[in-house]
Design an enzyme around this catalytic site. Structure first.
Site, PDB file in Angstrom:
ATOM      1  N   PRO A 153      38.700  41.693  44.193  1.00 15.42           N
ATOM      2  CA  PRO A 153      39.352  42.545  43.131  1.00 15.42           C
ATOM      3  C   PRO A 153      38.638  43.703  42.661  1.00 15.42           C
ATOM      4  O   PRO A 153      37.440  43.506  42.003  1.00 15.42           O
ATOM      5  CB  PRO A 153      39.553  41.502  41.894  1.00 15.42           C
ATOM      6  CG  PRO A 153      38.354  40.405  42.254  1.00 15.42           C
ATOM      7  CD  PRO A 153      38.059  40.448  43.854  1.00 15.42           C
ATOM      8  N   ASP A 208      33.188  44.396  42.367  1.00 16.42           N
ATOM      9  CA  ASP A 208      33.836  43.266  42.816  1.00 16.42           C
ATOM     10  C   ASP A 208      33.945  42.452  41.228  1.00 16.42           C
ATOM     11  O   ASP A 208      32.908  41.944  40.999  1.00 16.42           O
ATOM     12  CB  ASP A 208      33.173  42.531  43.975  1.00 16.42           C
ATOM     13  CG  ASP A 208      33.858  41.289  44.327  1.00 16.42           C
ATOM     14  OD1 ASP A 208      34.848  40.777  43.400  1.00 16.42           O
ATOM     15  OD2 ASP A 208      33.609  40.688  45.206  1.00 16.42           O
ATOM     16  N   HIS A 209      35.172  42.334  40.742  1.00 16.46           N
ATOM     17  CA  HIS A 209      34.997  41.702  39.562  1.00 16.46           C
ATOM     18  C   HIS A 209      34.900  40.122  39.307  1.00 16.46           C
ATOM     19  O   HIS A 209      34.543  39.416  38.662  1.00 16.46           O
ATOM     20  CB  HIS A 209      36.685  41.813  38.761  1.00 16.46           C
ATOM     21  CG  HIS A 209      36.612  42.162  37.277  1.00 16.46           C
ATOM     22  ND1 HIS A 209      35.528  41.532  36.678  1.00 16.46           N
ATOM     23  CD2 HIS A 209      37.130  42.825  36.577  1.00 16.46           C
ATOM     24  CE1 HIS A 209      35.776  41.792  35.370  1.00 16.46           C
ATOM     25  NE2 HIS A 209      36.626  42.826  35.343  1.00 16.46           N
ATOM     26  N   ARG A 210      34.768  39.462  40.828  1.00 10.40           N
ATOM     27  CA  ARG A 210      34.354  38.047  41.011  1.00 10.40           C
ATOM     28  C   ARG A 210      32.883  37.969  40.684  1.00 10.40           C
ATOM     29  O   ARG A 210      32.334  36.916  40.305  1.00 10.40           O
ATOM     30  CB  ARG A 210      34.527  37.737  42.331  1.00 10.40           C
ATOM     31  CG  ARG A 210      36.330  37.440  42.745  1.00 10.40           C
ATOM     32  CD  ARG A 210      36.284  37.400  44.050  1.00 10.40           C
ATOM     33  NE  ARG A 210      35.578  38.126  45.097  1.00 10.40           N
ATOM     34  CZ  ARG A 210      35.397  37.985  46.456  1.00 10.40           C
ATOM     35  NH1 ARG A 210      35.816  36.933  46.971  1.00 10.40           N
ATOM     36  NH2 ARG A 210      34.565  38.787  47.067  1.00 10.40           N
TER      37      ARG A 210
END
Length: 424
Positions: free
Chosen positions: A218, A394-396
């Protein structure tokens, strides 16, 4: 009595299952020496020169230029003098590729790569390549040879104007403009409405990797505009010192150094996502990737352990990396194990972008063009050097606060580069 030995295409690193044969550098009947370069091949990662594991006479070539060869398949036969015939491999039924895959120095063999191998021809099939009339092989760099192969151009027909008599890219383009170009699909006249270029090699690998990255991680992208006038002034001063007189020092060097310094207080930006273990893996070492546009497509070679380098050594490493990439000499090892990337769109006059993450990495920094423009400075309007930095992450792995702090730290260092001296 000479013994014929068959050289099988080796695994060229990281479990690659096949390679495209770009150019044979030998013909049937040629005498070859140990480690003599016999062919240029392209994997999904890089262009590679293959050395001969035997000294002797070329008996057969098992593939045609432009075709794909599976790892473990017969590649070339060499008649070796003074060998015991009992040591010769079976001439018609080679053993399973997983058992017989040869390994050259610097090449790795992946475990059980045969299970993913695509069979394009029966394992024992021989393609006899009839030697062409012997002529001197035209001089050209691997990128030029690759471009000629892509467009179906015979380099022996191209007028060479290089300093050493080599065919240059300009020579190739002039030849293509002056005559019809034969591609792998059809003959395309110069004034045709379209040209079709096969999607393969590095370009195919890059496209697949970018799609996986875009739809797996994401992405979030943030921007900051920075007055980098002090950085430009510092560069001018450093270039005049004896330490940098023989070094190519560019704004990208200080951007890279600023990123490395900012990572110290923002380590999650140098991490990866382990799906199987459901863990975030924070890397202790920084292998700094630099996105490079090359004749063979986009590549992201990286500087190993960039966090250990001083400014001078970092500048040298960046210069060597980009030169090697543009010459088409980047090897698989140079592309492996990157941890974070910079893409410099400013060299194309672009102000900003929303870059896609290099697969397996947490962040990529986009460095835009530096422009002289009106800017508030000490309460007044002045003409300053300004650039836009954008960070995709990466929003994770990275939340908004972490990404924002990291990007702001880089911007702060570039607006006050003496911070580099204090923190380096």
């Amino acid at each position: 009595m000479p013994t014929v030995k068959t050289f099988l295409l080796p695994d060229l690193g990281e479990g690659l299952t096949d390679a495209e044969l770009l150019t044979w550098l030998v013909r049937v009947g040629d005498t070859v020496t140990l480690n003599q370069i016999i062919a240029e091949v392209e994997t999904a990662k890089a262009s590679v020169e293959l050395p001969s594991p035997y000294a002797g006479t070329v008996v057969a070539l098992h593939a045609e230029e432009g075709t794909t060869v599976d790892v473990g398949s017969p590649f070339i036969d060499v008649a070796v003098a003074g060998e015991d015939p009992a040591d010769a491999p079976e001439p018609t039924t080679p053993a399973a590729p997983a058992e017989r895959t040869p390994v050259l120095v610097g090449y790795g063999v992946a475990e059980d790569s045969s299970s993913r191998r695509r069979q394009r021809r029966p394992a024992g099939t021989r393609v006899d390549v009839t030697p062409a009339p012997r002529t001197s092989r035209p001089l050209a760099s691997p990128p030029v040879r690759f471009a000629a192969k892509q467009h179906g151009v015979d380099l022996t027909e191209v007028d060479a104007t290089g300093v050493h008599g080599e065919v240059t890219r300009d020579d190739l383009e002039r030849h293509r403009t002056a005559a019809s170009v034969t591609t792998s699909a059809a003959t395309v006249p110069p004034d045709a409405d379209e040209e079709r270029i096969p999607i393969k090699g590095v370009r195919k690998h890059t496209a697949a990797a970018m799609v996986r990255s875009a739809f797996t991680a994401p992405h979030v992208t943030e921007f900051v505009t920075v007055d980098v006038t002090p950085t430009i002034d510092l560069l001018a001063e450093l270039r005049e010192t004896k330490h940098f007189t023989d070094v190519r020092l560019t704004p990208l060097t200080l951007v890279a150094k600023a990123l490395l310094v900012a990572l110290r207080s923002n380590p999650t930006l140098n991490s990866s996502w382990d799906e199987d273990a459901q863990e975030i893996v924070v890397k202790r070492s920084v292998n700094l990737g630099i996105a490079a546009a090359t004749p063979r497509g986009l590549m992201v070679p990286n500087i190993k352990n960039a966090h250990t380098l001083g400014l001078r050594d970092l500048a040298i490493a960046l210069s060597d990396l980009t030169t090697t990439a543009k010459e088409g000499k980047t090897g698989p090892a140079d592309l492996a194990d990157g941890t974070i990337t910079i893409t410099n769109v400013g060299v194309f006059g672009i102000d900003a972008g929303t870059p896609i993450l290099n697969p397996g990495e947490a962040a990529i920094l986009c460095f835009g063009a530096i422009r002289r423009q009106p800017w508030e400075y000490r309460g007044e309007i002045a003409l300053r050097s300004v650039t836009t930095l954008s960070l995709s992450f990466d929003h994770r792995l990275v939340d908004g606060e972490q990404g924002s702090r990291f990007l702001a730290a880089i911007g702060q260092i570039l607006s006050d580069p003496l911070t580099l001296i204090a923190l380096s």
